[in-house]
Motif scaffolding. Structure first.
Motif, PDB file in Angstrom:
ATOM      1  N   ILE A 127       0.993  -1.016   0.040  1.00  0.00           N
ATOM      2  CA  ILE A 127      -0.111  -0.107   0.171  1.00  0.00           C
ATOM      3  C   ILE A 127       0.816   1.364   0.123  1.00  0.00           C
ATOM      4  O   ILE A 127       0.587   2.237  -0.581  1.00  0.00           O
ATOM      5  CB  ILE A 127      -0.992   0.087   1.145  1.00  0.00           C
ATOM      6  CG1 ILE A 127      -1.698  -1.203   1.182  1.00  0.00           C
ATOM      7  CG2 ILE A 127      -1.760   1.228   1.307  1.00  0.00           C
ATOM      8  CD1 ILE A 127      -2.850  -1.533   2.302  1.00  0.00           C
ATOM      9  N   ALA A 128       1.778   1.205   0.833  1.00  0.00           N
ATOM     10  CA  ALA A 128       2.610   2.388   0.881  1.00  0.00           C
ATOM     11  C   ALA A 128       3.506   2.537  -0.291  1.00  0.00           C
ATOM     12  O   ALA A 128       3.885   3.706  -0.755  1.00  0.00           O
ATOM     13  CB  ALA A 128       3.692   2.121   2.087  1.00  0.00           C
ATOM     14  N   ASP A 129       3.920   1.322  -1.208  1.00  0.00           N
ATOM     15  CA  ASP A 129       4.653   1.421  -2.233  1.00  0.00           C
ATOM     16  C   ASP A 129       3.922   2.144  -3.351  1.00  0.00           C
ATOM     17  O   ASP A 129       4.399   2.874  -4.079  1.00  0.00           O
ATOM     18  CB  ASP A 129       4.757  -0.116  -2.810  1.00  0.00           C
ATOM     19  CG  ASP A 129       5.698  -0.140  -3.940  1.00  0.00           C
ATOM     20  OD1 ASP A 129       6.801   0.490  -4.053  1.00  0.00           O
ATOM     21  OD2 ASP A 129       5.170  -0.728  -5.002  1.00  0.00           O
ATOM     22  N   GLU A 130       2.405   2.233  -3.199  1.00  0.00           N
ATOM     23  CA  GLU A 130       1.567   2.754  -4.292  1.00  0.00           C
ATOM     24  C   GLU A 130       1.651   4.151  -4.119  1.00  0.00           C
ATOM     25  O   GLU A 130       1.703   5.116  -5.168  1.00  0.00           O
ATOM     26  CB  GLU A 130       0.041   2.420  -4.275  1.00  0.00           C
ATOM     27  CG  GLU A 130      -0.922   2.879  -5.115  1.00  0.00           C
ATOM     28  CD  GLU A 130      -0.520   2.439  -6.443  1.00  0.00           C
ATOM     29  OE1 GLU A 130      -1.408   2.891  -7.482  1.00  0.00           O
ATOM     30  OE2 GLU A 130       0.171   1.001  -6.631  1.00  0.00           O
ATOM     31  N   TYR A 131       1.929   4.883  -3.081  1.00  0.00           N
ATOM     32  CA  TYR A 131       2.227   6.420  -2.779  1.00  0.00           C
ATOM     33  C   TYR A 131       3.565   6.968  -2.530  1.00  0.00           C
ATOM     34  O   TYR A 131       3.533   8.041  -2.039  1.00  0.00           O
ATOM     35  CB  TYR A 131       1.029   6.641  -1.813  1.00  0.00           C
ATOM     36  CG  TYR A 131      -0.162   6.271  -2.023  1.00  0.00           C
ATOM     37  CD1 TYR A 131      -0.952   6.961  -3.036  1.00  0.00           C
ATOM     38  CD2 TYR A 131      -0.749   5.074  -1.543  1.00  0.00           C
ATOM     39  CE1 TYR A 131      -2.316   6.318  -3.589  1.00  0.00           C
ATOM     40  CE2 TYR A 131      -1.924   4.697  -1.994  1.00  0.00           C
ATOM     41  CZ  TYR A 131      -2.794   5.407  -2.970  1.00  0.00           C
ATOM     42  OH  TYR A 131      -4.200   4.951  -3.324  1.00  0.00           O
ATOM     43  N   GLY A 132       4.522   6.062  -2.602  1.00  0.00           N
ATOM     44  CA  GLY A 132       5.648   6.334  -2.488  1.00  0.00           C
ATOM     45  C   GLY A 132       6.407   6.650  -1.110  1.00  0.00           C
ATOM     46  O   GLY A 132       7.440   7.372  -0.864  1.00  0.00           O
ATOM     47  N   PHE A 133       5.928   6.056   0.030  1.00  0.00           N
ATOM     48  CA  PHE A 133       6.688   6.043   1.179  1.00  0.00           C
ATOM     49  C   PHE A 133       6.919   4.587   1.759  1.00  0.00           C
ATOM     50  O   PHE A 133       6.784   4.417   3.011  1.00  0.00           O
ATOM     51  CB  PHE A 133       5.728   6.960   2.213  1.00  0.00           C
ATOM     52  CG  PHE A 133       4.146   6.455   2.436  1.00  0.00           C
ATOM     53  CD1 PHE A 133       4.141   5.689   3.611  1.00  0.00           C
ATOM     54  CD2 PHE A 133       3.146   6.903   1.675  1.00  0.00           C
ATOM     55  CE1 PHE A 133       2.681   5.116   3.908  1.00  0.00           C
ATOM     56  CE2 PHE A 133       1.990   6.188   1.789  1.00  0.00           C
ATOM     57  CZ  PHE A 133       1.551   5.325   2.775  1.00  0.00           C
ATOM     58  N   THR A 134       7.215   3.832   0.968  1.00  0.00           N
ATOM     59  CA  THR A 134       7.536   2.553   1.443  1.00  0.00           C
ATOM     60  C   THR A 134       8.736   2.733   2.607  1.00  0.00           C
ATOM     61  O   THR A 134       8.755   1.687   3.685  1.00  0.00           O
ATOM     62  CB  THR A 134       8.194   1.584   0.265  1.00  0.00           C
ATOM     63  OG1 THR A 134       7.362   1.841  -0.826  1.00  0.00           O
ATOM     64  CG2 THR A 134       8.217   0.027   0.752  1.00  0.00           C
ATOM     65  N   ASN A 135       9.795   3.334   2.480  1.00  0.00           N
ATOM     66  CA  ASN A 135      10.577   3.478   3.312  1.00  0.00           C
ATOM     67  C   ASN A 135      10.456   3.923   4.797  1.00  0.00           C
ATOM     68  O   ASN A 135      10.892   3.683   5.915  1.00  0.00           O
ATOM     69  CB  ASN A 135      11.881   4.428   2.902  1.00  0.00           C
ATOM     70  CG  ASN A 135      11.254   5.976   2.728  1.00  0.00           C
ATOM     71  OD1 ASN A 135      10.089   6.032   2.526  1.00  0.00           O
ATOM     72  ND2 ASN A 135      12.216   6.996   2.903  1.00  0.00           N
ATOM     73  N   CYS A 136       9.036   4.297   4.634  1.00  0.00           N
ATOM     74  CA  CYS A 136       8.596   4.696   6.202  1.00  0.00           C
ATOM     75  C   CYS A 136       7.898   3.507   6.985  1.00  0.00           C
ATOM     76  O   CYS A 136       7.615   3.947   8.142  1.00  0.00           O
ATOM     77  CB  CYS A 136       7.415   5.617   6.004  1.00  0.00           C
ATOM     78  SG  CYS A 136       7.853   7.482   5.339  1.00  0.00           S
ATOM     79  N   ILE A 137       7.691   2.503   6.399  1.00  0.00           N
ATOM     80  CA  ILE A 137       7.200   1.287   6.989  1.00  0.00           C
ATOM     81  C   ILE A 137       8.242   0.600   7.530  1.00  0.00           C
ATOM     82  O   ILE A 137       9.333   0.017   6.766  1.00  0.00           O
ATOM     83  CB  ILE A 137       6.468   0.337   6.237  1.00  0.00           C
ATOM     84  CG1 ILE A 137       5.393   1.040   5.362  1.00  0.00           C
ATOM     85  CG2 ILE A 137       6.028  -0.617   6.718  1.00  0.00           C
ATOM     86  CD1 ILE A 137       4.305   1.897   6.103  1.00  0.00           C
ATOM     87  N   GLU A 138       8.553   0.187   8.902  1.00  0.00           N
ATOM     88  CA  GLU A 138       9.759  -0.195   9.432  1.00  0.00           C
ATOM     89  C   GLU A 138       9.331  -1.477  10.280  1.00  0.00           C
ATOM     90  O   GLU A 138       8.553  -1.391  10.955  1.00  0.00           O
ATOM     91  CB  GLU A 138      10.576   0.783  10.368  1.00  0.00           C
ATOM     92  CG  GLU A 138      11.330   0.296  11.135  1.00  0.00           C
ATOM     93  CD  GLU A 138      11.991   1.069  12.090  1.00  0.00           C
ATOM     94  OE1 GLU A 138      12.917   0.828  12.723  1.00  0.00           O
ATOM     95  OE2 GLU A 138      11.592   2.256  12.250  1.00  0.00           O
TER      96      GLU A 138
END
Length: 546
Positions: free
Chosen positions: A456-467
């Motif tokens: 889901i984060a990948d779709e909106y460009g903040f994958t690096n915020c998922i830890e």
């Protein structure tokens, strides 16, 4: 020269021969135009003649290895000449022309032929000149790269990994130009706009190849490992990680899965031509067994990661048939004696051994066309039968085997189930959704939740915020300063509420999604978000019950 004697004339001729040639310093002399190119206009597409010293290969060519058909192409040019003139262009400020969209192999062949023969027909060639577009530098670079990808697709000259790395380079160029993250779906749509259609499913597969395979077996991939074998490796990665997580609930491993996978895989990169999936799987299984300190058997793990959907279905049918057969045998024997034991006499021992052999033969007869072409059996079931085990115990073991099969599904099975349930469009990214509501008791949902959050984060460009915060795949959603749209901000807030690092924490965050923003959410993200909510409720409920 008439007044000179013979010796003087000889010396004069010798001196003339040693005099350097006259140098023409006129700038027009050094321009690339030949007589037939008089009136050359750099703003128009046209046929021009250039030589090898004035022509350079495209440095960003997605091909990283020598074309396997190079010698054939070279021989064809030698015998027939250049059948197809390459397209070339000229960057502003360059003193040379560059191959525009395919032709690097032909240029290399011409260079080698000229060195070998010194024949001018290999040195001077006709090319189709196309002007450099009056656009920004990144757009031109993207167009050149896409042109080379398309040209190589037509000729079938790229390996899977070369194409994957080329697509990844295009993605980075797009992100640099537009200053935003491109998901697989967005990249697929943008490439289609630029005349290079490729599905987001294929982009996802390429992305996983770069993430899970390329760091460990680059030589194997560049040696020509094809898409079918790569897909089998990716399936093996998914299934083995699922098996690892399933057994981790009971036994504590001494190594994290990512390290275990990478260490096992990179052992096979030294001799790429000898790479075999069956041998790698054997090494992987051994590493898995060691990681659990031999508390999980090799055969159990082999069953977990190597069974195809067809095998699983057939084995379930055969196990069921065996159970029915065992019930009949048990009923018949009950009429003769309350309990039958192998140790009673030789005849009874022989009878049970026949049943034991029947179990082995039933399992061994399963169709062995696995995704990785790997044979398997459940011999461990029969081997665990000792002299004091009767037909009822054998039936219990088969029951447990059937339960295990029911509780474990391969990635391929989940994708097929998603198609059946009308959710096939979610078969992208790290985690597809086969069913929004169903939760199997034998499966741990935390890994699925973490994967869904990343997708889901990948779709909106903040994958690096998922830890990920621990080995159990609990995760937190960190603050992100690079959210490029109001919808991305809302989705980020939503995921913050659904993080799993502390499920006992009560959050009072109010999430508001307007109708307009809801319309912008893709069907795939919407379904994955619903699945994440369902799993969050399930995990929280079970935690509070405990």
């Amino acid at each position: 020269m008439r007044n000179l004697n013979k010796e003087q004339r000889k010396n004069q001729l010798l001196q003339a021969l040693q005099t350097p040639t006259i140098q023409n310093n006129n700038t027009m002399y050094h321009q690339l135009a030949q007589p037939q190119n008089m009136g050359f206009d750099e703003t128009k597409t046209q046929l021009i003649t250039v030589n090898l010293d004035q022509l350079k290969p495209y440095e960003g060519n997605p091909r990283r290895t020598k074309n396997p058909a190079f010698e054939d192409i070279k021989e064809s040019i030698k015998q027939r000449g250049l059948d197809h003139a390459p397209n070339i262009t000229k960057r502003p400020g360059d003193d040379f022309y560059t191959i525009l969209d395919g032709g690097n192999t032909r240029l290399q062949a011409l260079s080698e032929l000229f060195k070998e023969t010194q024949e001018s027909r290999f040195y001077t060639i006709e090319c189709i000149y196309k002007p450099w577009q009056n656009e920004d530098e990144i757009t031109n670079e993207v167009n050149m790269l896409i042109g080379h990808l398309a040209e190589n697709d037509l000729r079938g000259e790229l390996s899977f990994i070369e194409k994957a790395l080329g697509i990844e380079k295009v993605r980075k160029l797009y992100e640099k130009k537009y200053n935003e993250y491109f998901s697989h779906r967005q990249l697929s749509e943008k490439l289609k706009e630029n005349g290079y259609p490729i599905s987001n499913n294929q982009i996802s597969r390429m992305s996983r190849t770069i993430e899970y395979l390329y760091p460990f077996i680059p030589n194997v991939l560049f040696s020509g490992l094809g898409r079918p074998q790569i897909e089998k490796l990716l399936t093996m990665h998914t299934n083995s990680e699922n098996a690892y997580e399933m057994h981790k609930a009971e036994f504590t491993p001494n190594k994290i899965f990512s390290s275990l996978w990478g260490d096992a895989l990179k052992l096979f990169d030294t001799f790429p031509d000898e790479f075999a999936l069956t041998i790698f799987q054997d090494e992987l299984l051994g590493s898995l067994v060691e990681s659990f300190d031999n508390q999980v058997s090799y055969d159990t793990l082999k069953l977990d990661i190597s069974m195809s959907p067809a095998q699983r279905k057939k084995l379930q049918e055969q196990v069921q048939a065996q159970l029915i057969s065992m019930d009949v045998v048990a009923d018949e024997k009950t009429q003769e004696t309350p309990r039958r034991k192998i140790s009673q006499n030789a005849d009874q021992n022989s009878s049970v051994e026949e049943e034991e052999t029947s179990v082995i033969e039933t399992v061994d007869s399963v169709d062995e066309t696995t995704p990785a072409d790997i044979d398997f059996n459940l011999e461990s079931i029969a081997q665990s039968v000792d002299s004091e085990v009767d037909a009822e115990s054998i039936q219990n073991m088969l029951d447990r085997a059937k339960t295990k099969l029911d509780g474990f599904a391969t990635q391929e099975e989940l994708q097929q189930l998603a198609e059946t349930n009308g959710l096939g469009f979610t078969n992208v990214g790290r985690q597809n959704v086969a069913d929004i509501w169903a939760v199997h008791a034998n499966r741990k949902p935390l890994l699925e939740m973490y994967s869904l959050a990343l997708d889901i984060a990948d779709e909106y460009g903040f994958t690096n915020c998922i830890e990920k915060v621990d080995a159990d795949y609990h995760f937190v959603v960190n603050e992100c300063t690079q959210l490029h749209s109001p919808l991305a901000e809302q989705v980020h807030s939503f995921l913050t509420v659904l993080e799993t690092a502390d499920l006992s924490l009560k959050r009072e965050t109010i999430i508001e999604l307007s109708t307009d923003l809801l319309k912008e959410i893709s069907d795939c993200v919407l379904v994955k978000l619903m699945r994440l909510i369902r799993l969050h409720r399930y995990v929280a409920e079970n935690l509070f019950r405990g």
